[in-house]
Every structure is written in C-alpha cells, then in structure tokens.
Design an enzyme around this catalytic site. Sequence first.
Site, PDB file in Angstrom:
ATOM      1  CG  ASN A   9      -1.713   1.239   1.409  1.00 20.73           C
ATOM      2  OD1 ASN A   9      -1.769   2.074   0.500  1.00 20.73           O
ATOM      3  ND2 ASN A   9      -2.358   1.393   2.563  1.00 20.73           N
ATOM      4  CE  LYS A  11      -0.110   3.120   4.836  1.00 17.42           C
ATOM      5  NZ  LYS A  11      -0.012   3.191   6.277  1.00 17.42           N
ATOM      6  CG  HIS A  96      -5.697   1.887   5.265  1.00 20.07           C
ATOM      7  ND1 HIS A  96      -5.262   2.803   6.194  1.00 20.07           N
ATOM      8  CD2 HIS A  96      -4.682   1.002   5.103  1.00 20.07           C
ATOM      9  CE1 HIS A  96      -4.036   2.468   6.568  1.00 20.07           C
ATOM     10  NE2 HIS A  96      -3.657   1.394   5.919  1.00 20.07           N
ATOM     11  CD  GLU A  98      -2.891   5.375   6.854  1.00 20.79           C
ATOM     12  OE1 GLU A  98      -2.869   5.431   5.619  1.00 20.79           O
ATOM     13  OE2 GLU A  98      -1.983   4.832   7.529  1.00 20.79           O
ATOM     14  CD  GLU A 167      -3.291  -2.485   7.232  1.00 17.92           C
ATOM     15  OE1 GLU A 167      -2.219  -2.740   6.693  1.00 17.92           O
ATOM     16  OE2 GLU A 167      -3.911  -1.425   7.031  1.00 17.92           O
ATOM     17  N   GLY A 173       2.785   2.175  10.868  1.00 16.51           N
ATOM     18  CA  GLY A 173       3.767   3.251  10.732  1.00 16.51           C
ATOM     19  C   GLY A 173       4.459   3.623  12.035  1.00 16.51           C
ATOM     20  CB  SER A 213       5.465  -1.914  12.079  1.00 14.20           C
ATOM     21  OG  SER A 213       5.091  -0.569  12.316  1.00 14.20           O
TER      22      SER A 213
HETATM   23  P1  13P Z   1       3.212   0.277   7.696  1.00 12.99           P
HETATM   24  O1  13P Z   1       3.695  -1.024   7.091  1.00 12.99           O
HETATM   25  O2  13P Z   1       3.961   1.463   7.208  1.00 12.99           O
HETATM   26  O3  13P Z   1       3.113   0.184   9.181  1.00 12.99           O
HETATM   27  O4  13P Z   1       1.716   0.480   7.150  1.00 12.99           O
HETATM   28  C1  13P Z   1       0.826  -0.566   7.202  1.00 12.99           C
HETATM   29  C2  13P Z   1      -0.383  -0.191   6.432  1.00 12.99           C
HETATM   30  O5  13P Z   1      -1.121   0.708   6.818  1.00 12.99           O
HETATM   31  C3  13P Z   1      -0.658  -0.912   5.185  1.00 12.99           C
HETATM   32  O6  13P Z   1      -1.938  -0.646   4.723  1.00 12.99           O
END
Ligand code: 13P
Length: 250
Positions: A9, A11, A96, A98, A167, A173, A213
């Site tokens: 992803n 982003k 997601h 976010e 997740e 992150g 992560s």
């Molecule tokens: P990270 O791997 O940067 O923690 O992000 C995970 C994520 O949100 C994938 O959709």
Amino acid sequence: MRKNVVAGNWKMNTTLEEGVELANQINSLLKGKTVNCDVVVCVPFTHLTSVNAVLESELVKLGAENCSEHEKGAYTGEVSAAMVKSTGATHVILGHSERRQYFGENNEQLLAKTKLALANGLTPIFCVGEVLEERENGTYNDVVKCQVEALFDLSAEDFGKIIIAYEPVWAIGTGKTATAEQAQDMHAHIRKVIEDKYGKEVAEDTSILYGGSCKPGNAPELFAKPDVDGGLIGGAALEAESFLGIIEAC
Ligand code: 13P
C-alpha cells in the site's frame, strides 16, 4: 484453498515518475523467481494506468487504495470502482484505518464500496483493526468483529471473493508490530466470526493478511502462523528490495 498474498500500500507517496520506477524495480526483481504468494501493488489513482503498463500481470497485480461508494455521477473528485477497473487494476483496498479515521468512512459506506468493487470484478482488500485504546481496554475482539460484520449483507459467494487485512492501528507506521501470537489470535478470531456466518468452507478459504510495521525481519515469524496468509505492507513496500524480502518470507 486460500492464497497467500503480499500487497503493498503505497499510500500518498511517490510522484508518477517515482512510482513507475518503483513498479519497474519490483517487476524486475520478481522476474525468474518462484514465489509462494500473489503479489499486489496498490497505488495512487493517478499512477494506476502508467504502473499497469510496466507490470507483468502474472508477476505483480495492480490495485487502487480506495474507490467511491457511488456508482457514477456528480461526485466531484471521486473515483468509481468501474474507473479503477478500467485502468487494468484487479484489487482495491477498502476501509483502511486512515480512511476511517481521517475521512470518516463508516460501515454503511464501506459496504456500498465493497458491493460496487465486487460488481465491477475487483477484489476488495478489506481492512479491519482496533486502535490502541481498544487494545488496552480489552475490547479489540469485539471491535474487529463489528468491522467484519459490516460486510454480512453480502452473499457467501461474494464474501468468498474478499481478502481481509487485519491492521492494528497502533502498529501502523509506528515500528511497533503486533507479536506473531497477537496476530495469530486475532486472525483465528476473524476466521471464526466468518465461519459462524458463512460456514467453515468460506472461512477456511478467506485470505487474512496482517499489516502494521511488517518488515523483512519480522515477516517470517508472522507468516509462519497458520491463520496469517500474508501481509499488507506500507513503508516497507516503498523500497523494492525490502518489499521483495517480505515476499520471500511468504
Ligand atoms: P506500515 O507497514 O507502514 O506500518 O503500514 C501498514 C499499512 O497501513 C498498510 O496498509
């Protein structure tokens, strides 16, 4: 039999030029390699067509990071499932954290998006996961159950086409990954929630990915768990070598 999947992803990262270069690198690194999973890169809308042109679809599949809950019409700035499909994409990330957190996406909208994605032949990668407070106050199993139940209006046949990504928001992150045991416990819980509604076969066939992560260093332990069927990767998917390291852990 369910498939292992490693999906990136991206982003809101990379310019178009950088994204095409990254896609090229991932494609080249996978050439001639035998991998034990489907590989997907989910990229910004602006990149879909150009990235599709450089990917070999038998090596790397293409996905979007979102789509509209509306079919078409006067929704300025939105991108429909049909538009995503028309770029050559096969997958779409939905729900997601976010999107839920910063854009207020709710269960009703996510069900509408999921139905449109499926109607347009896209495979939804549907994200669920609790926030830190819910992990700490012990409500995380119920929270995630409710998020999965948001899709229970779907037929068993349609639910069977979905990939789930667990997740935990506190792991995204932050560098703070869930332990392999925490991931396994939640994935088994999700599979049971699916089984109670749709039966054992659908539950056993659903790929459940871990995200948060995930790195080449911790992926082998996570992916070794019986209910962890791969990963949804953020930061580590922005560098071809580390993304490959995670793919090889599968
Ligand atoms: P990270 O791997 O940067 O923690 O992000 C995970 C994520 O949100 C994938 O959709």
